[in-house]
Design a protein around this motif. Sequence first.
Motif, PDB file in Angstrom:
ATOM      1  N   SER A 152     -29.126 -30.085 -69.538  1.00 22.72           N
ATOM      2  CA  SER A 152     -28.314 -30.338 -70.737  1.00 22.72           C
ATOM      3  C   SER A 152     -26.914 -29.724 -70.601  1.00 22.72           C
ATOM      4  CB  SER A 152     -29.030 -29.860 -72.004  1.00 22.72           C
ATOM      5  OG  SER A 152     -28.908 -28.479 -72.126  1.00 22.72           O
ATOM      6  N   ILE A 153     -26.774 -28.654 -69.819  1.00 22.91           N
ATOM      7  CA  ILE A 153     -25.424 -28.112 -69.545  1.00 22.91           C
ATOM      8  C   ILE A 153     -24.700 -29.025 -68.544  1.00 22.91           C
ATOM      9  CG2 ILE A 153     -24.120 -26.183 -68.555  1.00 22.91           C
ATOM     10  CD1 ILE A 153     -26.332 -24.313 -69.512  1.00 22.91           C
ATOM     11  N   GLN A 154     -25.442 -29.461 -67.518  1.00 24.26           N
ATOM     12  CA  GLN A 154     -24.821 -30.312 -66.473  1.00 24.26           C
ATOM     13  C   GLN A 154     -24.285 -31.612 -67.055  1.00 24.26           C
ATOM     14  OE1 GLN A 154     -28.323 -30.402 -63.952  1.00 24.26           O
ATOM     15  NE2 GLN A 154     -27.455 -28.915 -62.523  1.00 24.26           N
ATOM     16  N   THR A 155     -24.984 -32.144 -68.076  1.00 23.03           N
ATOM     17  CA  THR A 155     -24.609 -33.458 -68.608  1.00 23.03           C
ATOM     18  C   THR A 155     -23.819 -33.357 -69.915  1.00 23.03           C
ATOM     19  OG1 THR A 155     -26.739 -33.613 -69.711  1.00 23.03           O
ATOM     20  CG2 THR A 155     -26.582 -34.617 -67.526  1.00 23.03           C
ATOM     21  N   GLY A 156     -23.484 -32.115 -70.308  1.00 19.85           N
ATOM     22  CA  GLY A 156     -22.602 -31.940 -71.452  1.00 19.85           C
ATOM     23  C   GLY A 156     -23.282 -31.984 -72.810  1.00 19.85           C
ATOM     24  N   GLU A 157     -24.618 -31.985 -72.831  1.00 16.68           N
ATOM     25  CA  GLU A 157     -25.307 -31.992 -74.138  1.00 16.68           C
ATOM     26  C   GLU A 157     -25.322 -30.603 -74.755  1.00 16.68           C
ATOM     27  OE1 GLU A 157     -29.136 -33.798 -73.268  1.00 16.68           O
ATOM     28  OE2 GLU A 157     -27.994 -35.350 -72.238  1.00 16.68           O
ATOM     29  N   SER A 158     -25.248 -29.565 -73.931  1.00 21.04           N
ATOM     30  CA  SER A 158     -25.152 -28.184 -74.432  1.00 21.04           C
ATOM     31  C   SER A 158     -23.816 -27.616 -73.979  1.00 21.04           C
ATOM     32  CB  SER A 158     -26.264 -27.307 -73.865  1.00 21.04           C
ATOM     33  OG  SER A 158     -27.506 -27.784 -74.253  1.00 21.04           O
ATOM     34  N   PRO A 159     -23.265 -26.669 -74.751  1.00 19.30           N
ATOM     35  CA  PRO A 159     -21.967 -26.102 -74.373  1.00 19.30           C
ATOM     36  C   PRO A 159     -22.021 -25.361 -73.039  1.00 19.30           C
ATOM     37  CG  PRO A 159     -22.912 -24.980 -76.294  1.00 19.30           C
ATOM     38  CD  PRO A 159     -23.804 -26.138 -75.986  1.00 19.30           C
ATOM     39  N   ASP A 160     -20.922 -25.466 -72.298  1.00 15.98           N
ATOM     40  CA  ASP A 160     -20.801 -24.808 -71.001  1.00 15.98           C
ATOM     41  C   ASP A 160     -20.098 -23.471 -71.218  1.00 15.98           C
ATOM     42  OD1 ASP A 160     -20.176 -23.994 -68.438  1.00 15.98           O
ATOM     43  OD2 ASP A 160     -18.600 -25.504 -68.153  1.00 15.98           O
ATOM     44  N   LYS A 161     -20.860 -22.422 -71.580  1.00 16.08           N
ATOM     45  CA  LYS A 161     -20.194 -21.165 -71.907  1.00 16.08           C
ATOM     46  C   LYS A 161     -19.786 -20.366 -70.684  1.00 16.08           C
ATOM     47  CE  LYS A 161     -24.519 -19.308 -73.318  1.00 16.08           C
ATOM     48  NZ  LYS A 161     -25.399 -18.501 -74.014  1.00 16.08           N
ATOM     49  N   HIS A 162     -20.247 -20.779 -69.496  1.00 20.72           N
ATOM     50  CA  HIS A 162     -19.915 -20.010 -68.296  1.00 20.72           C
ATOM     51  C   HIS A 162     -18.743 -20.597 -67.517  1.00 20.72           C
ATOM     52  CE1 HIS A 162     -24.275 -19.517 -69.060  1.00 20.72           C
ATOM     53  NE2 HIS A 162     -23.972 -18.255 -68.885  1.00 20.72           N
ATOM     54  N   GLY A 163     -18.215 -21.747 -67.978  1.00 22.36           N
ATOM     55  CA  GLY A 163     -17.163 -22.400 -67.191  1.00 22.36           C
ATOM     56  C   GLY A 163     -17.711 -22.949 -65.885  1.00 22.36           C
TER      57      GLY A 163
END
Length: 351
Positions: free
Chosen positions: A335-346
Amino acid sequence: MHTLESDRQLQDSPRTSATPQARPAFGTVLADQMAVANFRDGRWSADEIHPTGPIEIHPAAHVLHYASTCFEGFKAYRWADGSVRVFRMDKHIERLRQSARLLVLPEPDAAQLAKMILAVIDRVRAQVPEPPGALYMRPLLYGTMPNIGAASAPSNEATLIVLASPVWDYFAGGVKPLRIYVEDQKHRTADHLGMVKTGGNYAAAMGPTLAARDQYKVDQVLFCPGGSVQETGAANFLLIREGHILTRSLDSTFLHGVTRDSLLTMAREMGFKVEERLFDVAEMLEWVKTGEAALSGTAAVLAGVGTLVHGGREHRVGNGEVGPVTQKLRAALVSIQTGESPDKHGWTTRV
Ligand SMILES: Cc1ncc(COP(=O)(O)O)c(C=O)c1O
């Protein structure tokens, strides 16, 4: 031609109930543009974009005789907003530079390589599949010095190529748990080179992996030389249970997976106890009586293990299915890889 058998085995059809003929095997389809730069006279040339196709190479080139080559593998994803983002590009660039140093190859310039990667993705933007597919990126570095007497001399010339390959979701028909052979004698590769992503390591693991597949009908081999659990031919190995992960601590004997690093970071944030230390086959077999096991890597993301074959016996992992904590961690990372969850680590770079 460009696929790694071991990557393919993690992604290809045998373990899914989806129609395999509809999906080209992992790595067999290449995007139509690639980036190229050459190292000569002590410096890197300007990089150029070319149509993907055959390259000319001198038959005396260092790589063809002395295996001076390393590569990387990571993915760019199409997000719902239409943008394309690369996952952890900087970490993969650093790993390629480290591989180059350890193989005494000319080290790619980090900024130039980033520019080449982003230029290729930009040119082939229309060829990036929708999730759960992705554009798999494959930078490749090899020694081109034409000298067949250079067995113990480094190549002072090299070529750097960035290839891209659209890949699709091979788990669409449902994920089947992996069957793994536990090899407690043979080494995957030389201990000082395990952390280098070099072709020779895959060549070294090929024979034992094919033999185990043939004899035990397994998907992969987990190398545990001297009984110490290490990794498989193309993925890291994690023992998992709710609130707790155990995996081998970083040393030179195995590849320091970026997926592993991402999963451990996320698990720590989710309140998991994350143990990175050496452990042996006996401890692993005890863990899997009630816990979970999984392989982590760019190709597999996090693939659950259902059975370990060791010492002529089959050991079921948990209830033999992909475990719930494995599924939860996999979903959180995807979900981070595909943008469904926020990418807080950059971790993602917009192209
Ligand atoms: C030998 C080996 N170990 C582990 C991995 C997983 O590394 P990563 O998570 O960076 O893809 C790979 C895949 O690149 C690999 O080839």
